[in-house]
Design an enzyme around this catalytic site. Sequence first.
Site, PDB file in Angstrom:
ATOM      1  N   CYS A  94      22.551 -26.520  -1.870  1.00  0.00           N
ATOM      2  CA  CYS A  94      23.886 -25.988  -1.414  1.00  0.00           C
ATOM      3  C   CYS A  94      23.607 -25.130  -0.366  1.00  0.00           C
ATOM      4  O   CYS A  94      22.883 -24.102  -0.538  1.00  0.00           O
ATOM      5  CB  CYS A  94      24.675 -25.342  -2.441  1.00  0.00           C
ATOM      6  SG  CYS A  94      26.254 -24.873  -1.650  1.00  0.00           S
TER       7      CYS A  94
ATOM      8  N   CYS B 142      25.795 -23.052   1.193  1.00  0.00           N
ATOM      9  CA  CYS B 142      27.041 -21.954   1.204  1.00  0.00           C
ATOM     10  C   CYS B 142      26.445 -20.506   1.101  1.00  0.00           C
ATOM     11  O   CYS B 142      25.251 -20.269   0.620  1.00  0.00           O
ATOM     12  CB  CYS B 142      27.864 -22.238   0.207  1.00  0.00           C
ATOM     13  SG  CYS B 142      28.024 -21.585  -1.433  1.00  0.00           S
TER      14      CYS B 142
ATOM     15  N   CYS C 217      25.885 -19.160  -2.872  1.00  0.00           N
ATOM     16  CA  CYS C 217      25.054 -19.423  -4.176  1.00  0.00           C
ATOM     17  C   CYS C 217      23.690 -18.887  -3.930  1.00  0.00           C
ATOM     18  O   CYS C 217      23.203 -18.758  -2.902  1.00  0.00           O
ATOM     19  CB  CYS C 217      24.943 -20.946  -4.145  1.00  0.00           C
ATOM     20  SG  CYS C 217      26.107 -21.952  -4.671  1.00  0.00           S
TER      21      CYS C 217
END
Length: 190
Positions: A47, A49, A52
């Site tokens: 991930c 993003c 995280c």
Amino acid sequence: MLSIHPSIDNGITKGDSNFSGGKLYCRCPSNKVEVTLGSNVLHNHACGCSKCWKPEGALFSVVGVIPVDKVSVTANADKLHIIDSSAAIQRNACKECGVHLFGRIVNDHPFKGLDFVHTELSDSKGWQEPQFAAFVSSIIEQGFRPEGIDGVREKFKSVGLETYDVLSPPLMDLIATYTGQKSGKLPAKL
Ligand SMILES: N[C@@H](CCC(=O)N[C@@H](CSCO)C(=O)NCC(=O)O)C(=O)O
Ligand SMILES: [Zn+2]
Ligand SMILES: [Zn+2]
């Protein structure tokens, strides 16, 4: 050298379909927070993003989900705090070393009942390997130069991972189904 994530940079090691769980530890030298997971994870993914937890130097997190009833904090729970209680995923991190031990959804949400965890915090082998890369373009928001993003996507493809700028199609379909049922455009029972 640019690091996507230590568990992806040199190719992916397949998990064991009979693996039944293990313990996660924070990175404090002593009095580690310990979380016991009673099963393997599902939907493990890279991930990009901004929310995280990523290991030092990595562009991506690797995070999977596990039913909340399979997750228990078994040592040093007092060191945990919630990073952002307004986020959909309440990430419980160690106050001292900063590692995220589990992310829990407490409000109404399509993934409620699942916790988000990082299996690299375990010494055990057999955890499900990453299945896809999510939120790839999000690394640009965090300062990654856009001209390098094709190289990042190529790297994922070279280790056999599909890339998406949100989650994978099956997970996006689950979210859309939940939204459609909530608004009444889809029947509650399908
Ligand atoms: N561009 C944003 C995206 C953040 C985002 O939506 N992240 C997803 C995936 S996290 C694990 O897959 C999400 O569901 N977030 C909910 C939350 O974090 O509470 C950014 O990079 O910040
Ligand atoms: Zn710690
Ligand atoms: Zn994320």
